[in-house]
Design a protein around this motif. Structure first.
Motif, short mmCIF file in Angstrom:
data_model
loop_
_atom_site.label_atom_id
_atom_site.label_comp_id
_atom_site.label_asym_id
_atom_site.label_seq_id
_atom_site.Cartn_x
_atom_site.Cartn_y
_atom_site.Cartn_z
N LEU A 103 0.83 -1.21 0.00
CA LEU A 103 0.00 0.00 0.00
C LEU A 103 0.87 1.26 0.00
CD1 LEU A 103 -2.82 -1.03 2.52
CD2 LEU A 103 -2.84 -1.16 0.02
N LYS A 104 1.96 1.21 0.75
CA LYS A 104 2.87 2.36 0.80
C LYS A 104 3.51 2.61 -0.56
CE LYS A 104 6.85 4.22 3.33
NZ LYS A 104 7.84 3.94 4.41
N LYS A 105 3.91 1.51 -1.23
CA LYS A 105 4.53 1.61 -2.55
C LYS A 105 3.57 2.23 -3.56
CE LYS A 105 6.41 -1.35 -6.22
NZ LYS A 105 6.69 -2.76 -6.62
N LYS A 106 2.28 1.93 -3.42
CA LYS A 106 1.28 2.47 -4.34
C LYS A 106 0.68 3.78 -3.85
CE LYS A 106 -0.10 -2.04 -6.22
NZ LYS A 106 0.11 -1.73 -7.64
N SER A 107 1.20 4.29 -2.73
CA SER A 107 0.73 5.56 -2.14
C SER A 107 -0.76 5.50 -1.78
CB SER A 107 0.99 6.74 -3.11
OG SER A 107 2.35 6.86 -3.39
N ILE A 108 -1.18 4.33 -1.27
CA ILE A 108 -2.56 4.14 -0.83
C ILE A 108 -2.57 4.24 0.70
CG2 ILE A 108 -4.51 2.55 -0.70
CD1 ILE A 108 -3.49 1.25 -3.28
N PRO A 109 -3.33 5.17 1.27
CA PRO A 109 -3.36 5.32 2.73
C PRO A 109 -3.93 4.07 3.41
CG PRO A 109 -4.34 7.23 1.64
CD PRO A 109 -4.17 6.18 0.59
N LEU A 110 -3.23 3.58 4.42
CA LEU A 110 -3.73 2.42 5.16
C LEU A 110 -5.06 2.74 5.82
CD1 LEU A 110 -3.10 -0.49 6.12
CD2 LEU A 110 -1.99 0.52 8.13
N SER A 111 -5.28 3.99 6.14
CA SER A 111 -6.52 4.42 6.79
C SER A 111 -7.75 4.25 5.89
CB SER A 111 -6.42 5.88 7.23
OG SER A 111 -6.13 6.71 6.12
N ASN A 112 -7.53 4.03 4.59
CA ASN A 112 -8.66 3.82 3.67
C ASN A 112 -9.24 2.42 3.80
OD1 ASN A 112 -8.49 6.37 2.70
ND2 ASN A 112 -7.92 5.84 0.60
#
Length: 227
Positions: A103-112
């Protein structure tokens, strides 16, 4: 497929695609842009993750990460494969770290992430150190659900615990009696012909394929005279 889909296209009529080229078109072309679109969706809105671990033909551990989200283009809930991760550490912390890094690599917030689904093994659903516990430590409000089929199987196993244990042993013994001998299978076919029974094999009983119990019970009832 392209020629049937676009019969009026002069360009498509001249296209020739063999295995190597079509692999690149799908993996580096279509799949790449589809994944980019899915990643953009996960960056903008809430979604759930569904994960499962498997082993491929090269005996490498692969973690499949599926996302479930509301697709505004079809006005309905959709499931899509976000990515597959090759993991060396199959523990809960190893899998959790791999998903976080993805998720970090794809810049997707874990909070989503608002939901999590998986099978009921302790690595995934352990209340003290499982994946779901690690996820809840980061997102206390996340909704967690285990495999419904597995849960029903556990309920059924508990419900039939009042029945004699030899009933399930009988199913396993009948299955293994035929599966381990080609001669017995041939002899059984001859007996089926004599008794006028449908010529069907006795299926195998798989401990992790719960519907196999229904199949083998139905087969034994059908083949009872021949047996």
């Amino acid at each position: 497929m392209c020629k049937k889909a676009f019969p009026d296209s002069q360009i498509v009529k001249k296209i020739t695609l063999k295995k190597t080229k079509i692999s690149y078109v799908i993996q580096d072309g279509i799949a790449f842009h589809e994944n980019q679109s899915l990643t953009d969706v996960c960056r903008r809105q809430k979604f759930s993750i569904i994960i499962d671990e498997s082993t491929d033909i090269s005996v490498s551990q692969i973690l499949a990460v599926v996302v479930r989200y509301f697709d505004t283009s079809i006005e309905d809930v959709a499931d899509a494969l976000l990515d597959t991760i090759s993991v060396e550490n199959g523990t809960a912390i190893g899998l959790f770290t791999a998903v976080k890094d993805l998720l970090k690599k794809k810049s997707i917030p874990l909070s989503n992430v608002i939901g999590f689904g998986s099978d009921n093994c302790s690595t995934m659903m352990g209340v003290k150190s499982g994946f779901q516990k690690l996820l809840r430590d980061e997102i206390p409000s996340v909704f967690v659900i285990g495999c419904v089929c597995h849960s029903f199987a556990l309920c059924s196993s508990h419900a039939v615990s009042v029945l004699p244990s030899y009933l399930e042993e009988f199913l396993a013994n009948v299955s293994s009696y035929f599966s381990q001998s080609g001669k017995r299978q041939r002899d059984f076919v001859l007996i089926q012909e004599v008794t006028g029974t449908s010529i069907h094999k006795i299926p195998k009983l798989a401990q992790t394929r719960w519907l196999s119990r229904e199949k083998i019970i139905s087969a034994i009832l059908e083949q009872y005279d021949a047996l």
